[in-house]
Design an enzyme around this catalytic site. Structure first.
Site, mmCIF file in Angstrom:
data_model
loop_
_atom_site.group_PDB
_atom_site.id
_atom_site.type_symbol
_atom_site.label_atom_id
_atom_site.label_comp_id
_atom_site.label_asym_id
_atom_site.label_seq_id
_atom_site.Cartn_x
_atom_site.Cartn_y
_atom_site.Cartn_z
ATOM 1 N N CYS A 132 1.040 -1.255 0.000
ATOM 2 C CA CYS A 132 0.011 0.095 -0.019
ATOM 3 C C CYS A 132 0.953 1.137 0.016
ATOM 4 C CB CYS A 132 -1.017 0.165 1.160
ATOM 5 S SG CYS A 132 -0.355 -0.023 2.774
ATOM 6 N N GLY A 167 -2.805 -10.272 8.213
ATOM 7 C CA GLY A 167 -1.861 -10.420 7.236
ATOM 8 C C GLY A 167 -0.809 -9.254 7.040
ATOM 9 N N ALA A 170 1.623 -9.550 9.911
ATOM 10 C CA ALA A 170 2.561 -10.489 9.662
ATOM 11 C C ALA A 170 3.773 -10.477 8.460
ATOM 12 C CB ALA A 170 1.867 -11.974 9.335
#
Length: 314
Positions: A132, A167, A170
């Site tokens: 992102c 996610g 991690a």
């Protein structure tokens, strides 16, 4: 393009990113058709929503997907899982001739930032959407680089803690490493660095990104115009992408301590401050970090789909 002519796609990962992407495909795409949603949790909201919207689903992961009747028709597969899981998915799906759009930081395929190199890798088997932070900031680094070589670029991505799911958390190490490499390989900076901040503020703040570029002395008005033109281009698929203030310039040096920069170097520090508000199709508006990923993935897949149509027609 008629519905029957749209390219069938599947999404692996029924979490926030996968669900938002599914809704974007269903609502916004005239090129793609949702064929399947793949997850591993039978109770996930994403799979339940897909079922309500008439999309075929499986909760048996990649093995379940291979067994679905929809599998043979799917041409493009989005992976919205994790970097580790994507490596296995890539091995399995590449053998079946599927094109993968990777929304994890696995970085198996070439990095793709739609307004920078979106046309360069349309025939690749695996296209990586970086991160992102990369999607938000690398266009700016590339824009500055059109006017003056970028010797060093540093980006700081600040996202709401609430918008960082398991996610994302991690993959923090992969985020910084992948983004830094893409700043160099796609953005064109000689050296790149990436930092991510999970902001715990309540109520949650929208995504904010800061881009610092070190260049030789150059025309400041030309740099500002290039940045503004790039912001406008990104807004064509991420409407909530905007400058928080005018581009800032500071004359710096000599004595800068950076690799490959001479001690007597005098140049410009270019500072760009961005804000990314999500479209709130499924995710809250503050989750601009997730929205820019799904929007970039959608734009990339649509270009890949049109390229596939042209190849078939030829």
């Amino acid at each position: 393009m008629a519905t029957s002519d749209r390219v069938p796609v599947a999404i692996i990962g029924s979490g926030n990113i996968g669900t938002d992407l599914m809704i974007k495909v269903l609502r916004n795409s005239r090129t793609l058709r949702m064929a399947a949603m793949v997850g591993v949790d039978p109770q996930s909201e994403g799979l339940a929503r897909a079922n309500r919207l008439g999309v075929a689903t499986t909760s048996a992961g990649i093995d379940g997907f291979l067994a679905m009747p929809e599998f043979k028709d799917v041409r493009i597969v989005f992976d919205a899982t994790s970097a580790g899981a994507h490596k296995h998915h890539d091995t399995v799906l590449r053998a079946h001739g599927k094109t993968l759009i990777d929304l994890t930081p696995a970085a198996i395929g070439p990095f793709v930032i739609p307004p920078v190199n979106g046309e360069q890798h349309l025939s690749a088997a695996n296209l990586n959407m970086v991160t992102c932070g990369g999607q938000a900031t690398i266009p700016i680094v590339a824009a500055v680089g059109k006017v003056a070589p970028v010797l060093y670029a540093e980006i700081v991505a600040s996202i709401a803690s609430r918008s960082a799911g398991p996610g994302t958390r991690a993959n923090i190490d992969e985020f910084t490493e992948t983004t830094a490499r893409a700043i160099e390989q796609v953005g064109g900076a000689r050296h790149g660095k990436a930092i991510i901040v999970l902001n715990p503020a309540e109520p949650p703040l929208v995504m904010r990104d800061t881009v610092y570029c070190l260049t030789a002395l150059a025309d400041e008005s030309a740099i500002e115009a290039a940045v503004q033109a790039m912001v406008t281009e990104v807004q064509s698929y991420v409407p909530g992408y905007r400058l928080k203030q005018r581009v800032q310039f500071e004359r710096v040096g000599p004595g800068i301590k950076l690799p490959d920069v001479a001690a007597d170097f005098v140049g410009l520090k270019v500072s760009v401050f961005l804000e990314i508000e999500g479209a709130a199709h499924y995710l809250p508006a503050y989750a601009g970090n997730l929205d820019i990923m799904t929007s970039a993935a959608l734009r990339t897949a649509e270009r890949v789909a049109l390229n596939l149509r042209e190849e078939i027609a030829a």
